[in-house]
Scaffold this motif. Structure first.
Motif, PDB file in Angstrom:
ATOM      1  N   UNK A 235       0.832  -1.212   0.000  1.00 37.34           N
ATOM      2  CA  UNK A 235       0.000   0.000   0.000  1.00 37.34           C
ATOM      3  C   UNK A 235       0.866   1.263   0.000  1.00 37.34           C
ATOM      4  N   UNK A 236       0.291   2.360  -0.455  1.00 31.28           N
ATOM      5  CA  UNK A 236       0.979   3.648  -0.456  1.00 31.28           C
ATOM      6  C   UNK A 236       0.789   4.299   0.908  1.00 31.28           C
ATOM      7  N   UNK A 237       1.861   4.835   1.449  1.00 31.24           N
ATOM      8  CA  UNK A 237       1.814   5.510   2.741  1.00 31.24           C
ATOM      9  C   UNK A 237       2.401   6.911   2.583  1.00 31.24           C
ATOM     10  N   UNK A 238       2.009   7.801   3.474  1.00 31.54           N
ATOM     11  CA  UNK A 238       2.561   9.153   3.473  1.00 31.54           C
ATOM     12  C   UNK A 238       3.791   9.180   4.364  1.00 31.54           C
ATOM     13  N   UNK A 239       4.933   9.431   3.766  1.00 26.94           N
ATOM     14  CA  UNK A 239       6.182   9.484   4.511  1.00 26.94           C
ATOM     15  C   UNK A 239       6.658  10.931   4.586  1.00 26.94           C
ATOM     16  N   UNK A 240       7.359  11.249   5.665  1.00 23.65           N
ATOM     17  CA  UNK A 240       8.013  12.554   5.780  1.00 23.65           C
ATOM     18  C   UNK A 240       9.356  12.438   5.080  1.00 23.65           C
ATOM     19  N   UNK A 241       9.522  13.227   4.026  1.00 27.42           N
ATOM     20  CA  UNK A 241      10.774  13.239   3.271  1.00 27.42           C
ATOM     21  C   UNK A 241      11.369  14.634   3.352  1.00 27.42           C
ATOM     22  N   UNK A 242      12.678  14.707   3.319  1.00 32.27           N
ATOM     23  CA  UNK A 242      13.346  16.004   3.223  1.00 32.27           C
ATOM     24  C   UNK A 242      14.657  15.811   2.485  1.00 32.27           C
ATOM     25  N   UNK A 243      15.214  16.936   2.056  1.00 34.61           N
ATOM     26  CA  UNK A 243      16.464  16.900   1.308  1.00 34.61           C
ATOM     27  C   UNK A 243      17.564  17.508   2.159  1.00 34.61           C
ATOM     28  N   UNK A 244      18.753  16.902   2.099  1.00 32.00           N
ATOM     29  CA  UNK A 244      19.896  17.393   2.859  1.00 32.00           C
ATOM     30  C   UNK A 244      21.167  17.031   2.100  1.00 32.00           C
TER      31      UNK A 244
ATOM     32  N   UNK B 177      22.055  17.236  -1.040  1.00 30.44           N
ATOM     33  CA  UNK B 177      21.739  16.496  -2.275  1.00 30.44           C
ATOM     34  C   UNK B 177      21.309  15.057  -2.031  1.00 30.44           C
ATOM     35  N   UNK B 178      20.876  14.740  -0.809  1.00 27.45           N
ATOM     36  CA  UNK B 178      20.364  13.404  -0.503  1.00 27.45           C
ATOM     37  C   UNK B 178      18.938  13.533   0.000  1.00 27.45           C
ATOM     38  N   UNK B 179      18.112  12.575  -0.385  1.00 29.42           N
ATOM     39  CA  UNK B 179      16.751  12.534   0.135  1.00 29.42           C
ATOM     40  C   UNK B 179      16.763  11.703   1.408  1.00 29.42           C
ATOM     41  N   UNK B 180      16.092  12.212   2.432  1.00 31.96           N
ATOM     42  CA  UNK B 180      15.992  11.518   3.714  1.00 31.96           C
ATOM     43  C   UNK B 180      14.540  11.157   3.972  1.00 31.96           C
ATOM     44  N   UNK B 181      14.333  10.053   4.669  1.00 33.80           N
ATOM     45  CA  UNK B 181      12.990   9.600   5.046  1.00 33.80           C
ATOM     46  C   UNK B 181      12.942   9.476   6.566  1.00 33.80           C
ATOM     47  N   UNK B 182      11.823   9.897   7.144  1.00 32.13           N
ATOM     48  CA  UNK B 182      11.695   9.834   8.597  1.00 32.13           C
ATOM     49  C   UNK B 182      11.274   8.428   9.013  1.00 32.13           C
ATOM     50  N   UNK B 183      12.060   7.825   9.902  1.00 34.41           N
ATOM     51  CA  UNK B 183      11.756   6.504  10.456  1.00 34.41           C
ATOM     52  C   UNK B 183      10.988   6.732  11.751  1.00 34.41           C
ATOM     53  N   UNK B 184       9.702   6.385  11.742  1.00 34.98           N
ATOM     54  CA  UNK B 184       8.847   6.646  12.907  1.00 34.98           C
ATOM     55  C   UNK B 184       9.201   5.768  14.108  1.00 34.98           C
TER      56      UNK B 184
ATOM     57  N   UNK C 273      17.594   5.045   0.739  1.00 31.86           N
ATOM     58  CA  UNK C 273      18.145   4.101  -0.236  1.00 31.86           C
ATOM     59  C   UNK C 273      16.982   3.238  -0.726  1.00 31.86           C
ATOM     60  N   UNK C 274      17.155   2.521  -1.824  1.00 28.94           N
ATOM     61  CA  UNK C 274      16.082   1.622  -2.268  1.00 28.94           C
ATOM     62  C   UNK C 274      15.685   0.595  -1.190  1.00 28.94           C
ATOM     63  N   UNK C 275      16.667   0.057  -0.447  1.00 28.89           N
ATOM     64  CA  UNK C 275      16.336  -0.906   0.615  1.00 28.89           C
ATOM     65  C   UNK C 275      15.569  -0.227   1.748  1.00 28.89           C
ATOM     66  N   UNK C 276      15.953   0.993   2.094  1.00 31.06           N
ATOM     67  CA  UNK C 276      15.248   1.726   3.157  1.00 31.06           C
ATOM     68  C   UNK C 276      13.812   2.021   2.744  1.00 31.06           C
ATOM     69  N   UNK C 277      13.599   2.308   1.469  1.00 31.39           N
ATOM     70  CA  UNK C 277      12.265   2.540   0.922  1.00 31.39           C
ATOM     71  C   UNK C 277      11.383   1.302   1.157  1.00 31.39           C
ATOM     72  N   UNK C 278      11.937   0.134   0.894  1.00 30.98           N
ATOM     73  CA  UNK C 278      11.216  -1.118   1.126  1.00 30.98           C
ATOM     74  C   UNK C 278      10.975  -1.315   2.627  1.00 30.98           C
TER      75      UNK C 278
ATOM     76  N   UNK D 293       5.373   0.246   7.846  1.00 27.73           N
ATOM     77  CA  UNK D 293       4.036   0.860   7.824  1.00 27.73           C
ATOM     78  C   UNK D 293       2.962  -0.184   7.527  1.00 27.73           C
ATOM     79  N   UNK D 294       3.260  -1.120   6.638  1.00 23.33           N
ATOM     80  CA  UNK D 294       2.322  -2.213   6.342  1.00 23.33           C
ATOM     81  C   UNK D 294       2.029  -3.013   7.618  1.00 23.33           C
ATOM     82  N   UNK D 295       3.078  -3.314   8.378  1.00 22.62           N
ATOM     83  CA  UNK D 295       2.896  -4.064   9.627  1.00 22.62           C
ATOM     84  C   UNK D 295       2.018  -3.299  10.613  1.00 22.62           C
ATOM     85  N   UNK D 296       2.252  -1.997  10.727  1.00 19.92           N
ATOM     86  CA  UNK D 296       1.519  -1.202  11.712  1.00 19.92           C
ATOM     87  C   UNK D 296       0.114  -0.822  11.233  1.00 19.92           C
ATOM     88  N   UNK D 297      -0.005  -0.363   9.998  1.00 17.33           N
ATOM     89  CA  UNK D 297      -1.284   0.158   9.509  1.00 17.33           C
ATOM     90  C   UNK D 297      -2.238  -0.939   9.018  1.00 17.33           C
TER      91      UNK D 297
END
Length: 147
Positions: A7-16, A18-25, A34-39, A45-49
């Motif tokens: 499923x699609x989830x809303x993630x907090x992303x930011x740039x720092x 020249x790298x994109x960062x994702x917030x790990x809740x 990274x592609x692995x972090x994206x997965x 989120x799938x497990x929780x939601x």
């Protein structure tokens, strides 16, 4: 990032720098996306939601030692008693899931002794349950919801 078979989830992303960062809740911090972090973040989120596992029972990048080597599990879900119930191994979408991937998670499970194993690259997901009586894994359609 690539669309995943989750499923699609809303993630907090930011740039720092020249790298994109994702917030790990779970770890409460931004990580390099990274592609692995994206997965991994999608599967958490799938497990929780979707599967309703409480965040308090989920550990990300938990360290363990196997033959004096330090390893990290991608995701471990504990039961209410605090013992590992599910181990999830995440790979980048371009990584083909092979026997070596299953061997890796099976080695982790020799130490953790979880009931369920999941291997995913975000596109393909393999779920299996430990049949300790017959010393084998039984493949499943999905993992159980939290109860």
């Amino acid at each position: 990032m690539q669309k995943l078979n989750l499923p699609t989830f809303n993630f907090k992303l930011k740039s720092n720098e020249n790298k994109t960062l994702i917030f790990d809740c779970l770890r409460k911090k931004y990580l390099v996306l990274t592609p692995e972090e994206w997965v991994r973040q999608h599967f958490v989120m799938y497990l929780m939601e979707v599967k309703k596992y409480p965040a308090s029972l989920i550990a990300v990048e938990k360290q363990l030692t196997i033959n004096q080597l330090k390893k990290r599990t991608d995701i471990v879900i504990f039961n209410k008693q605090g013992t590992p119930n599910i181990i999830v191994e995440c790979k980048a979408p371009k990584i083909k899931i092979t026997q070596a991937t299953f061997d890796q998670i099976a080695r982790y499970n020799l130490k953790l002794n979880a009931d369920f194993l999941v291997v995913t690259n975000g596109l393909e997901h393999f779920y299996c349950m430990l049949d300790s009586e017959n010393e084998r894994y039984v493949f499943l359609r999905d993992i159980p919801e939290y109860s």
